[in-house]
Structure formats: C-alpha cells, structure tokens
Design an enzyme around this catalytic site. Structure first.
Site, PDB file in Angstrom:
ATOM      1  N   ASP A   1     -15.055   2.945   7.925  1.00  0.00           N
ATOM      2  CA  ASP A   1     -14.017   3.924   7.579  1.00  0.00           C
ATOM      3  C   ASP A   1     -14.539   4.900   6.521  1.00  0.00           C
ATOM      4  O   ASP A   1     -14.256   6.097   6.588  1.00  0.00           O
ATOM      5  CB  ASP A   1     -12.754   3.216   7.067  1.00  0.00           C
ATOM      6  CG  ASP A   1     -11.777   4.234   6.503  1.00  0.00           C
ATOM      7  OD1 ASP A   1     -11.297   5.069   7.292  1.00  0.00           O
ATOM      8  OD2 ASP A   1     -11.537   4.235   5.285  1.00  0.00           O
TER       9      ASP A   1
ATOM     10  N   ARG B   1     -14.788  13.072   9.006  1.00  0.00           N
ATOM     11  CA  ARG B   1     -13.546  13.750   9.436  1.00  0.00           C
ATOM     12  C   ARG B   1     -13.153  14.832   8.445  1.00  0.00           C
ATOM     13  O   ARG B   1     -12.656  15.886   8.823  1.00  0.00           O
ATOM     14  CB  ARG B   1     -12.411  12.723   9.565  1.00  0.00           C
ATOM     15  CG  ARG B   1     -12.554  11.817  10.792  1.00  0.00           C
ATOM     16  CD  ARG B   1     -11.659  10.585  10.662  1.00  0.00           C
ATOM     17  NE  ARG B   1     -10.288  10.932  10.432  1.00  0.00           N
ATOM     18  CZ  ARG B   1      -9.446  10.220   9.647  1.00  0.00           C
ATOM     19  NH1 ARG B   1      -9.848   9.111   9.060  1.00  0.00           N
ATOM     20  NH2 ARG B   1      -8.204  10.616   9.482  1.00  0.00           N
TER      21      ARG B   1
ATOM     22  N   LYS C   1      -8.659  -0.986   6.129  1.00  0.00           N
ATOM     23  CA  LYS C   1      -8.911  -1.476   4.771  1.00  0.00           C
ATOM     24  C   LYS C   1      -7.919  -2.583   4.406  1.00  0.00           C
ATOM     25  O   LYS C   1      -8.264  -3.557   3.740  1.00  0.00           O
ATOM     26  CB  LYS C   1      -8.807  -0.310   3.775  1.00  0.00           C
ATOM     27  CG  LYS C   1      -9.987   0.666   3.926  1.00  0.00           C
ATOM     28  CD  LYS C   1      -9.807   1.953   3.146  1.00  0.00           C
ATOM     29  CE  LYS C   1      -8.932   2.944   3.856  1.00  0.00           C
ATOM     30  NZ  LYS C   1      -9.074   4.346   3.536  1.00  0.00           N
TER      31      LYS C   1
ATOM     32  N   SER D   1      -7.546   4.220   9.777  1.00  0.00           N
ATOM     33  CA  SER D   1      -8.303   4.284   8.528  1.00  0.00           C
ATOM     34  C   SER D   1      -7.623   3.458   7.433  1.00  0.00           C
ATOM     35  O   SER D   1      -8.246   2.609   6.784  1.00  0.00           O
ATOM     36  CB  SER D   1      -8.417   5.764   8.113  1.00  0.00           C
ATOM     37  OG  SER D   1      -8.814   5.896   6.792  1.00  0.00           O
TER      38      SER D   1
ATOM     39  N   HIS E   1       0.842  -1.200   0.000  1.00  0.00           N
ATOM     40  CA  HIS E   1       0.000   0.000   0.000  1.00  0.00           C
ATOM     41  C   HIS E   1       0.869   1.238   0.000  1.00  0.00           C
ATOM     42  O   HIS E   1       1.837   1.319   0.748  1.00  0.00           O
ATOM     43  CB  HIS E   1      -0.901   0.010   1.248  1.00  0.00           C
ATOM     44  CG  HIS E   1      -1.755   1.225   1.328  1.00  0.00           C
ATOM     45  ND1 HIS E   1      -2.914   1.369   0.582  1.00  0.00           N
ATOM     46  CD2 HIS E   1      -1.614   2.383   2.028  1.00  0.00           C
ATOM     47  CE1 HIS E   1      -3.446   2.549   0.835  1.00  0.00           C
ATOM     48  NE2 HIS E   1      -2.685   3.180   1.702  1.00  0.00           N
TER      49      HIS E   1
HETATM   50  N1  URA Z   1      -5.947   7.922   3.673  1.00  0.00           N
HETATM   51  C1  URA Z   1      -6.894   7.173   4.266  1.00  0.00           C
HETATM   52  O1  URA Z   1      -7.303   6.150   3.734  1.00  0.00           O
HETATM   53  N2  URA Z   1      -7.361   7.568   5.471  1.00  0.00           N
HETATM   54  C2  URA Z   1      -6.937   8.674   6.114  1.00  0.00           C
HETATM   55  O2  URA Z   1      -7.398   8.961   7.197  1.00  0.00           O
HETATM   56  C3  URA Z   1      -5.955   9.442   5.469  1.00  0.00           C
HETATM   57  C4  URA Z   1      -5.480   9.046   4.248  1.00  0.00           C
END
Ligand code: URA
Length: 438
Positions: free
Chosen positions: A161, A168, A187, A183, A82
């Site tokens: 999320d 947010r 995933k 966050s 990632h």
């Molecule tokens: N990328 C994400 O997936 N989440 C965040 O909170 C910030 C960047």
C-alpha cells in the site's frame, strides 16, 4: 503470467482473478514490476472500477505483503478504531481510555503521518517524557495489565500500500473508491484486531467532501472487513467544521482531558460516545447502544476513564500529573484574540483553512522530516449557528513566533462566513453502517 495481459484485461473491463491480483501486488512490492506498468493498471482500474470480489482480494493481498501483528497474546476481543482524518480530530486521545476503562483492550500501533496537526503519537508526546518506543513485550504486557498501549509503527505493515499510494498520488488515481477502501483496510487488517470501528469523515475538512461519497466509502470498507472475517461498524461524521474547539497538539490533549472530565465540547463528546458504544458492543462489553452509553458515562462520571489515561501515560514514561493538572501541557506564549467583524450568525467555516492555519503556526508537518511545534494551535470559541456581536471573541491563536499571528489571524477570519439570518447548527452524526446489517 504477464503484467501486460493483466493491464489489457482490466482496460477491456474484465474482472481480474485472485492469481492476477496477487501476481501484481507481490511483483510490485518486490520491485519486479515497474512503476509505469502499475500506473497504467491503476488508471485502468480508475476507469473500469473493481468488483467487490476484486476489492477484497486486493485488500488481502496488500495486507499479506508485509508484517502482520499477532495480538493473540492479548486477552479479550481486540477492537481497533480508525478515522479518515480531519481538523481537530483528537478522538483517539479521549476514546481509547474511555473504552479501556470499560474493559475493551486497546492495542494500537500508530504512525506519525502528515497533516495539519501531528498524529496521535505526536499529540501524546505533549506529555513530558511520554514515549511510544516501547518493546513488543512491554506493549503486550501493558495491554494485559492496564488495558491500553500505543506504540510507534515498528512493523512493516502493508508495504504494497505504501508503494501503491505514492504512485497513485502522482498519477491522479487516488480517488477511486475500491483503491481508497483497500488502501485503508489493508493496513487495518494487518494491524490484527478482531473488530474495527471506522469514523468516516464527510465535509469540507475531510478527504471525502460529499455525504454520498462518504457513505459509499464507509459501506465499501465495512463490506471488505466483514468479508475478511472482522466485525465492523462505520460512523459517518461531520467535518464541515473542526471537531471540538481545539486544533493543534498539546491544546487538543487538553481538550481530550476536559472531555474525560465530562467538560468537553458537545460535538466531540458525542462523537466519543457514538464511536465508543460501537466499540463496546463489538468488544462484547455491552448488549445494546443504551447499555454501552451508560457504561461509558459511568467511566467518565466516576473518573475511571481519566485515571485510565493517567495509568497509560505513566506506563509509557510520561508525566501523568499533567492528566490531572493540564496546565502542565505547555501552550505557546503569544496569544492573539480574533474577534467577530460583524453582528450576525456564523454561517459557514472553510474547515480546511483552519487546518492550514495550524500548519502555518508549525503545528503539523508537510514532509516526514518537518519538526512539529506541539505548543501552538487554535481555540475556537464559536462555530456554525452561533450568534455573535461585533467584537466578540471567536478564537484564540497560540503562536511561538509573534510574526505569524497576523497572517494566521487574517486567514482564519477569511475562513469564517457570517449571515444576518439565523443559521442551523450542524448535525454531527450523519449515519451508522453496521456490518451485521449488510
Ligand atoms: N488514506 C489512505 O490510507 N489511503 C487512501 O487511498 C486514501 C486515504
């Protein structure tokens, strides 16, 4: 349990329990807890922070909020990768065939996302006919037979999320380390891999602008993954200038192909080898970094990595001839050269601005509905530390609309800063954090 009490407890600086965290994540995902209460909790977390234990529970609760991929039908150790994202980041396109050619199975589910260029899926669609709309069965079959498959996001991974991030974003609570780390990692945990290699970008074109914040985020995510039972590594890499030379979609695919031919830009090639060696080590295909690098070099030098890309493109309906004849990947017809306005050295590039140039050309999307022009982009000939003479070509703009080339070229040049004095080249790899060292 009442949301009011959870908010007050965090507001007063206390650690939330697993039951409390799971209560608000489950309730919020189901729509039983209103946005205003969760916004308030996010602000309390922003100021009071979360402990490592709370952060891990939050991540797991979000990962548990939706579907989880079951990759158990795939043989071998599954290693995911990632990137926190940046300008010219086409790493997956070259890295995944490299590691697949070395025996690490690649089973990726990718979304399209918003940004300066498209995501990996958009870029892959530069291959005529390529589709990520494959069935689960085909996905598993392809990984087991050729070692690599990438599908569009069908499963509902970490829906908590998705909701929380949107909230947010409008309540000024994005930039809290625990919230960002949970966050991203929720995933990744839901995506089912046994091991995860993170590429945490740092600099003006990255989400994290300072090295201090980037190292802290990397450490936080490696800790979460490790505590969730995954083998982890994070590479902190430079994003103070675009990665490689190409920024766009088809143009980035061409650069990834050059790299698989051993003719890629030095920085991009080095990043692929650094991340790839971590993937091979975590995937049990190499015992040391030296051995991993040798295996990756061998896969590139013998053409096996390039052939792996061709097999992958063909298996997903794409025209694999373009892998061997990249001119088949269409580039936009209006080409404008940008030249150095002075003699000197390139001192600094406003990396984000180069991304915005790609967006202005139509190479990325600002909203989910926007169409992407895969043929547009920029090719940078010169980067930080390079010497230029006035009039030397420093970049080429590829545009489908002649009227855009003027404004894009102007913005591009404003992003380049020159110096009379020699300037050092930038360091690409800022550091590596391995889970077993923490
Ligand atoms: N990328 C994400 O997936 N989440 C965040 O909170 C910030 C960047």
């Amino acid at each position: 349990m009442r949301m009011y009490d959870i908010i007050m407890k965090k507001r007063n600086g206390f650690e939330l329990s697993e039951e409390e965290i799971r209560f608000f994540i489950e309730g919020y995902t189901k729509g039983e807890i209103p946005d205003y209460q969760v916004s308030s909790l996010m602000m309390a977390i922003y100021f009071r922070k979360m402990t490592a234990k709370e952060t891990l529970i939050l991540t797991q609760a979000m990962a548990d909020s939706g579907d989880k991929l079951d990759l158990s039908a795939i043989h071998g150790i599954k290693v995911d990768k990632h990137s926190t994202g940046g300008v010219g980041d086409k790493t997956s396109l070259a890295l995944t065939p490299m590691v697949a050619a070395c025996g690490v199975p690649v089973a990726k589910m990718s979304g399209r996302g918003l940004g300066h260029t498209g995501g990996t899926i958009d870029k892959l669609e530069s291959f005529p006919g390529f589709s990520t709309g494959i069935s689960n069965d085909t996905f598993i079959k392809n990984v087991n037979s050729i070692g690599i498959a990438i599908m569009g996001q069908t499963a509902d991974l970490a829906p908590a999320d998705k909701k929380l991030y949107a909230l947010r974003d409008v309540t000024a609570t994005v930039d809290n380390m625990s919230l960002i780390a949970s966050s991203i990692m929720s995933k990744k945990l839901a995506a089912g891999a046994d091991a995860i290699v993170l590429d945490v970008k740092t600099g003006s074109g990255a989400f994290m602008k300072t090295e201090e914040d980037s190292f802290a985020l990397a450490k936080e995510m490696v800790t979460i993954g490790k505590n969730a039972g995954r083998n982890m590594s994070a590479v902190i890499s430079n994003m103070d200038q675009p990665l490689g030379n190409a920024v766009g979609n088809a143009i980035e695919v061409r650069e990834a192909i050059d790299t698989l031919n051993g003719k890629g830009p030095e920085d991009f090639t080095e990043l692929c080898f650094t991340l790839g060696s971590r993937m091979l080590m975590l995937g049990g295909k190499a015992g040391s970094e030296k051995e991993a690098r040798e295996r990756l070099h061998e896969a590139v030098d013998t053409g096996r990595a390039l052939d792996k890309l061709a097999q992958f493109v063909k298996a997903q309906g794409g025209d694999e001839r373009a892998v061997y004849e990249p001119d088949r990947l269409e580039l936009a017809k209006y080409r404008t050269e940008i030249t150095a306005p002075v003699d000197g050295f390139i001192k600094h590039i406003d990396c984000d601005e180069i991304g915005i140039c790609s967006l202005m050309l139509g190479g990325g999307r600002e909203t989910k509905e926007s169409e992407i022009d895969l043929s547009v982009g920029l090719l940078l000939d010169r980067k930080v530390g390079d010497k230029v003479n006035k009039g030397d070509r420093i970049a080429v703009v590829y545009s489908s609309d002649e009227s855009k080339t003027g404004p894009v070229s102007e913005r591009f040049l404003n992003a380049y800063h020159f110096s009379d004095e020699p300037v050092e080249k930038q360091t690409l790899i800022k550091g590596i954090i391995d889970g077993h060292d923490l």
